[in-house]
Design a protein around this motif. Structure first.
Motif, PDB file in Angstrom:
ATOM      1  N   PRO A   8      32.923  43.707  33.881  1.00 54.41           N
ATOM      2  CA  PRO A   8      32.090  43.215  32.774  1.00 54.41           C
ATOM      3  C   PRO A   8      31.025  42.230  33.243  1.00 54.41           C
ATOM      4  CG  PRO A   8      34.213  42.094  32.769  1.00 54.41           C
ATOM      5  CD  PRO A   8      34.259  43.097  33.897  1.00 54.41           C
ATOM      6  N   VAL A   9      31.133  41.774  34.487  1.00 56.65           N
ATOM      7  CA  VAL A   9      30.275  40.671  34.945  1.00 56.65           C
ATOM      8  C   VAL A   9      29.883  40.843  36.410  1.00 56.65           C
ATOM      9  CG1 VAL A   9      31.281  38.948  33.375  1.00 56.65           C
ATOM     10  CG2 VAL A   9      32.299  39.307  35.627  1.00 56.65           C
ATOM     11  N   VAL A  10      28.900  40.055  36.821  1.00 61.56           N
ATOM     12  CA  VAL A  10      28.646  39.835  38.241  1.00 61.56           C
ATOM     13  C   VAL A  10      29.596  38.727  38.680  1.00 61.56           C
ATOM     14  CG1 VAL A  10      26.943  39.084  39.946  1.00 61.56           C
ATOM     15  CG2 VAL A  10      26.192  40.355  37.918  1.00 61.56           C
ATOM     16  N   TRP A  14      38.992  37.833  42.212  1.00 58.97           N
ATOM     17  CA  TRP A  14      39.810  36.656  42.509  1.00 58.97           C
ATOM     18  C   TRP A  14      41.259  37.070  42.744  1.00 58.97           C
ATOM     19  CZ3 TRP A  14      43.156  33.360  39.298  1.00 58.97           C
ATOM     20  CH2 TRP A  14      43.417  32.108  39.904  1.00 58.97           C
ATOM     21  N   GLU A  34      36.129  36.114  39.221  1.00 61.33           N
ATOM     22  CA  GLU A  34      35.615  34.768  39.020  1.00 61.33           C
ATOM     23  C   GLU A  34      34.112  34.863  38.809  1.00 61.33           C
ATOM     24  OE1 GLU A  34      35.903  31.948  42.222  1.00 61.33           O
ATOM     25  OE2 GLU A  34      36.167  30.317  40.791  1.00 61.33           O
ATOM     26  N   SER A  35      33.641  34.258  37.722  1.00 57.13           N
ATOM     27  CA  SER A  35      32.217  34.284  37.390  1.00 57.13           C
ATOM     28  C   SER A  35      31.915  33.057  36.554  1.00 57.13           C
ATOM     29  CB  SER A  35      31.899  35.553  36.585  1.00 57.13           C
ATOM     30  OG  SER A  35      30.540  35.573  36.236  1.00 57.13           O
ATOM     31  N   MET A  36      30.776  32.436  36.770  1.00 54.37           N
ATOM     32  CA  MET A  36      30.395  31.231  36.035  1.00 54.37           C
ATOM     33  C   MET A  36      31.542  30.197  36.059  1.00 54.37           C
ATOM     34  SD  MET A  36      27.220  31.594  34.921  1.00 54.37           S
ATOM     35  CE  MET A  36      26.876  30.620  33.441  1.00 54.37           C
ATOM     36  N   LYS A  37      32.221  30.076  37.229  1.00 56.43           N
ATOM     37  CA  LYS A  37      33.290  29.097  37.427  1.00 56.43           C
ATOM     38  C   LYS A  37      34.489  29.347  36.523  1.00 56.43           C
ATOM     39  CE  LYS A  37      31.054  26.386  40.361  1.00 56.43           C
ATOM     40  NZ  LYS A  37      31.578  26.110  41.695  1.00 56.43           N
ATOM     41  N   MET A  38      34.636  30.566  36.026  1.00 57.14           N
ATOM     42  CA  MET A  38      35.764  30.852  35.152  1.00 57.14           C
ATOM     43  C   MET A  38      36.520  32.072  35.638  1.00 57.14           C
ATOM     44  SD  MET A  38      34.432  29.776  31.440  1.00 57.14           S
ATOM     45  CE  MET A  38      36.081  29.890  30.869  1.00 57.14           C
ATOM     46  N   GLU A  39      37.769  32.158  35.219  1.00 54.05           N
ATOM     47  CA  GLU A  39      38.581  33.318  35.550  1.00 54.05           C
ATOM     48  C   GLU A  39      38.403  34.349  34.437  1.00 54.05           C
ATOM     49  OE1 GLU A  39      42.561  31.784  35.954  1.00 54.05           O
ATOM     50  OE2 GLU A  39      41.831  30.147  37.209  1.00 54.05           O
ATOM     51  N   ILE A  40      37.843  35.476  34.801  1.00 52.62           N
ATOM     52  CA  ILE A  40      37.534  36.492  33.793  1.00 52.62           C
ATOM     53  C   ILE A  40      38.512  37.666  33.950  1.00 52.62           C
ATOM     54  CG2 ILE A  40      35.752  38.021  32.864  1.00 52.62           C
ATOM     55  CD1 ILE A  40      34.645  35.253  32.815  1.00 52.62           C
ATOM     56  N   PRO A  41      39.449  37.835  33.030  1.00 52.55           N
ATOM     57  CA  PRO A  41      40.376  38.958  33.156  1.00 52.55           C
ATOM     58  C   PRO A  41      39.657  40.278  32.843  1.00 52.55           C
ATOM     59  CG  PRO A  41      41.079  37.379  31.465  1.00 52.55           C
ATOM     60  CD  PRO A  41      39.679  37.041  31.827  1.00 52.55           C
ATOM     61  N   GLU A  43      40.531  43.917  31.531  1.00 53.14           N
ATOM     62  CA  GLU A  43      41.641  44.583  30.865  1.00 53.14           C
ATOM     63  C   GLU A  43      41.468  46.092  30.880  1.00 53.14           C
ATOM     64  OE1 GLU A  43      41.630  42.826  26.986  1.00 53.14           O
ATOM     65  OE2 GLU A  43      42.446  40.918  27.721  1.00 53.14           O
ATOM     66  N   GLU A  63      27.867  43.882  37.549  1.00 53.49           N
ATOM     67  CA  GLU A  63      28.195  44.365  36.216  1.00 53.49           C
ATOM     68  C   GLU A  63      28.160  45.893  36.218  1.00 53.49           C
ATOM     69  OE1 GLU A  63      26.158  42.067  33.169  1.00 53.49           O
ATOM     70  OE2 GLU A  63      26.262  43.795  31.840  1.00 53.49           O
TER      71      GLU A  63
ATOM     72  N   ARG B 299      39.882  24.520  31.885  1.00 48.27           N
ATOM     73  CA  ARG B 299      38.512  24.985  31.628  1.00 48.27           C
ATOM     74  C   ARG B 299      38.180  26.293  32.321  1.00 48.27           C
ATOM     75  NH1 ARG B 299      36.951  19.095  32.503  1.00 48.27           N
ATOM     76  NH2 ARG B 299      36.631  18.274  30.410  1.00 48.27           N
ATOM     77  N   ARG B 300      38.992  26.683  33.300  1.00 43.06           N
ATOM     78  CA  ARG B 300      38.736  27.963  33.977  1.00 43.06           C
ATOM     79  C   ARG B 300      39.282  29.157  33.200  1.00 43.06           C
ATOM     80  NH1 ARG B 300      37.578  28.854  39.204  1.00 43.06           N
ATOM     81  NH2 ARG B 300      39.219  30.392  39.453  1.00 43.06           N
ATOM     82  N   VAL B 302      39.914  31.761  30.066  1.00 42.38           N
ATOM     83  CA  VAL B 302      39.192  32.304  28.917  1.00 42.38           C
ATOM     84  C   VAL B 302      40.164  32.469  27.748  1.00 42.38           C
ATOM     85  CG1 VAL B 302      37.549  33.473  30.408  1.00 42.38           C
ATOM     86  CG2 VAL B 302      39.583  34.706  29.623  1.00 42.38           C
ATOM     87  N   SER B 348      34.051  34.223  25.867  1.00 36.74           N
ATOM     88  CA  SER B 348      34.236  33.719  27.228  1.00 36.74           C
ATOM     89  C   SER B 348      34.679  34.807  28.199  1.00 36.74           C
ATOM     90  CB  SER B 348      35.244  32.562  27.218  1.00 36.74           C
ATOM     91  OG  SER B 348      36.480  32.998  26.689  1.00 36.74           O
ATOM     92  N   TYR B 349      35.141  35.943  27.687  1.00 41.08           N
ATOM     93  CA  TYR B 349      35.533  37.054  28.567  1.00 41.08           C
ATOM     94  C   TYR B 349      34.331  37.637  29.321  1.00 41.08           C
ATOM     95  CZ  TYR B 349      40.458  37.757  27.455  1.00 41.08           C
ATOM     96  OH  TYR B 349      41.811  37.630  27.375  1.00 41.08           O
ATOM     97  N   HIS B 350      33.147  37.330  28.858  1.00 42.50           N
ATOM     98  CA  HIS B 350      31.951  37.866  29.515  1.00 42.50           C
ATOM     99  C   HIS B 350      31.094  36.694  29.981  1.00 42.50           C
ATOM    100  CE1 HIS B 350      32.798  42.039  28.482  1.00 42.50           C
ATOM    101  NE2 HIS B 350      33.429  41.487  27.464  1.00 42.50           N
ATOM    102  N   TYR B 351      31.104  36.486  31.284  1.00 45.87           N
ATOM    103  CA  TYR B 351      30.342  35.382  31.888  1.00 45.87           C
ATOM    104  C   TYR B 351      30.707  34.039  31.268  1.00 45.87           C
ATOM    105  CZ  TYR B 351      27.492  39.017  34.005  1.00 45.87           C
ATOM    106  OH  TYR B 351      27.061  40.093  34.726  1.00 45.87           O
ATOM    107  N   ASP B 391      20.775  38.727  39.948  1.00 46.00           N
ATOM    108  CA  ASP B 391      20.679  39.805  38.949  1.00 46.00           C
ATOM    109  C   ASP B 391      19.937  39.327  37.708  1.00 46.00           C
ATOM    110  OD1 ASP B 391      22.269  41.044  40.778  1.00 46.00           O
ATOM    111  OD2 ASP B 391      23.691  41.855  39.316  1.00 46.00           O
TER     112      ASP B 391
END
Lengths: 71, 532
Positions: A8-10, A14, A34-41, A43, A63, B299-300, B302, B348-351, B391
């Motif tokens: 879903p992201v660049v 992780w 990991e993107s924008m300093k967050m953990e993005i699951p 699914e 993406e 904070r990390r 989502v 938050s699931y997207h970027y 990008d």
């Protein structure tokens, strides 16, 4: 027929949570990016079995990249 | 006294011609349409509207041939069926392509019917629903062929010749975007002019596997384009609901009709009328204690925004549009104490909720929809800023993002923001127009600034970190120091955020907002014309 699991992201891969052959249901976390300093699951969008994994932990992804396939 | 002469023969002739029109492209073509799993245009209209409410216009227009006595020999109706009807007892215009007559192409159309449908919607102030199937009256090179019966429109009766293209009815198609709700349902392959009509709308739908949309179809692309495509890979619903050309993907024609009816239920019939309230079925004072644990403290991590939306709006009233495009922003229509509102929320699931070019385009179009039809905006904010990296620079995120900021700053509709979590940078700053009255609440999980401490430290302390013997330890030390002031109560001390609220009370606050601003929705008219 197999369906792709797309990024879903660049970001970077992780943690990979599923292995080839694992059974998954819609909503199961296949891997965490990991993107924008967050953990993005990421699914599963389909019920099925993980047929292939196309990335490893630490890889950079864009993406829309196929991360895995579900059959 | 002699009997008055009757017009019965003419009425019989009218009935005969109407019956011929109802045969559409003939038994074979209609059964071929059904064989593709598609309804025909007349079935579609009946399924979309209130039963029996269709008042057709121009039903007997088409291609007729006559014998030497002036008797009708053959008749083929124009491939466009339109008229007035009601949906949920409110009048609308329905405009349907008939694919069974030459695939909907121009050589069997009567362009004046399309123009009339659009003009009627605009002048009478009625929503228009387009049922698209085929080229929507678009061009065909057959109109140049002397061996082809071009019908009455083979050059609009002016003989064989090429023409400088002008899109028919386009003045009305464009003007209607700022006059009435426009809905397009793609119910088959939709190409060229039809495709442009599909997206020149406020709300558009495709059906998985049944409808495709393209500038030119696979036959043309595969011959000329240097690639080999199928109609699905080129223009299936998956392609166009991810790129933002089409708003919603459904699985059947019935679902498409239901989506059109639902979209219209939130909107006024025309610009200048206010969106209709329905009798609320949910308690405006209902609290949602589950929202106190909705946002992870880490904070990390989502979290899912859609259940939060569901718990603050009237039960079951959220109607999402554009789910698969610009996915870091969720957009949809909803109700608060019965009042329709335009709701947007970070995902938050997207970027982490960060804005890309696609997100910005989605935000612009959505805010313009709210502005055009006077739907108050509720924004559940979680936005760490524009997404960083090559990008997004390559995709001109800053231009499209600034376009969205301009739409937000130009809007005059009442606006309420709830700062759910992150608000950072230029994009975060655009969560509302900061120079208007800020009808704004923050949750205790609020986290904001010019840029997040993570990443921001490295940028602001580059020299110190380079000069350090142990840059990692220094980075941690500085980060800890800065994080100590990262506390929403300090912001509220300085009245830089108006109110920190219990998340459980969000719905009562939003319902109060909807009731407060309902009388103000007509205070200003839309600030600029709507563009697709």
């Amino acid at each position: 027929m197999s369906n792709p699991v797309e990024s879903p992201v660049v970001g970077t891969v992780w943690k990979i949570e599923k292995a080839v052959g694992d059974t998954v249901e819609i909503g199961d976390v296949v891997m965490i990016l990991e993107s924008m300093k967050m953990e993005i699951p990421v699914e599963a969008d389909d019920d099925g079995t993980i047929e292939s994994l196309s990335v490893s932990e630490g890889d950079s992804v864009s993406e829309g990249d196929t991360l895995a396939t579900i059959a | 006294m002699s009997e008055p002469e009757s017009w019965e023969p003419e009425l019989e002739e009218l009935s005969r011609r109407e019956a011929l029109a109802e045969e559409m492209g003939g038994t074979e073509k209609v059964s071929r349409q059904h064989g593709r799993g598609k309804l025909d245009v007349r079935q579609r209209i009946e399924k979309l509207i209130d039963a029996g409410s269709f008042h057709e216009i121009g039903k007997t227009a088409g291609t007729a041939t006559y014998d030497e006595h002036g008797e009708l020999i053959t008749f083929s109706p124009a491939n466009f069926v339109f008229g007035r009807a009601t949906i949920d007892s409110r009048p609308v215009v329905i405009a349907g392509d008939d694919f069974t007559v030459r695939g909907g192409a121009a050589d069997a159309s009567i362009v004046e019917k399309q123009i009339a449908a659009e003009a009627m919607a605009g002048e009478l102030g009625l929503p228009i629903v387009r049922l698209l199937d085929g080229t929507g009256g678009g061009g065909s090179v057959k109109t140049l062929d002397p061996e082809h019966d071009a019908g009455p429109n083979g050059g609009y009766g002016r003989g064989l010749r090429t023409y400088v293209p002008a899109n028919p009815a386009w003045d009305h198609v464009v003007a209607n975007l700022s006059r009435v709700p426009v809905v397009s349902l793609c119910l088959g392959p939709v190409a060229g002019l039809g495709a442009a009509r599909a997206v020149t709308s406020h709300f558009s739908v495709m059906i998985e596997g049944l409808s495709q949309l393209f500038v030119a179809g696979p036959v043309v692309v595969n011959r000329l384009g240097g690639e080999q495509v199928t109609k699905e890979s080129l223009g299936g619903s998956r392609v166009h609901t991810r790129n933002g050309a089409i708003d919603v993907e459904v699985k059947s024609e019935d679902e498409a009709f239901a989506a059109a009816r639902r979209f219209l239920s939130y909107l006024p019939s025309r610009v200048g009328e206010l969106p209709p309230r329905i009798e609320p079925a949910d308690d405006p004072e209902r609290t949602a204690p589950e929202l106190r644990v909705a946002i992870p403290r880490d904070r990390r991590k989502v979290y899912k925004m859609r259940p939060i939306i569901e718990s603050v709006v009237d039960e079951g009233s959220f109607f999402e549009m554009g789910r698969f495009h610009g996915r870091s922003l969720i957009t949809g229509l909803a109700r608060l104490d019965g009042w329709p509102v335009a709701l947007m929320a970070g995902d938050s699931y997207h970027y982490g909720g960060g804005w890309t070019t696609a997100t910005a385009q989605k935000a612009t179009r959505f805010v313009d929809l709210a502005e055009t039809f006077r739907l108050p905006v509720v924004h559940l904010v979680d936005n760490p800023g524009f997404v960083i990296g090559s990008d997004n620079e390559a995709a001109a995120a800053i231009r499209h993002g600034s376009h969205a900021l301009a739409a937000i700053y130009q809007s005059t509709i009442p606006w309420c923001s709830v700062l759910v979590r992150k608000v950072f940078g230029v994009a975060g700053a655009g969560h509302s127009n900061a120079h208007r009255w800020q009808h704004r609440y923050a949750w205790p999980s609020g986290d904001w600034g010019s840029l997040p401490v993570e990443g921001g430290v490295e940028a602001a302390y580059t020299r110190e970190l380079e000069a350090s013997d142990d840059p990692d330890a220094l980075l941690e030390e500085i980060t800890d120091r800065l994080n100590q002031v990262r506390n929403p109560f300090r912001t509220a001390d300085a009245f830089l955020v108006e109110e920190i609220v219990d998340p459980a009370r969000t719905r009562p606050l939003l319902c109060e907002f909807a009731n407060l601003v309902a009388p103000l929705r007509d205070r200003d008219t839309a600030s600029s014309p709507y563009r697709p």
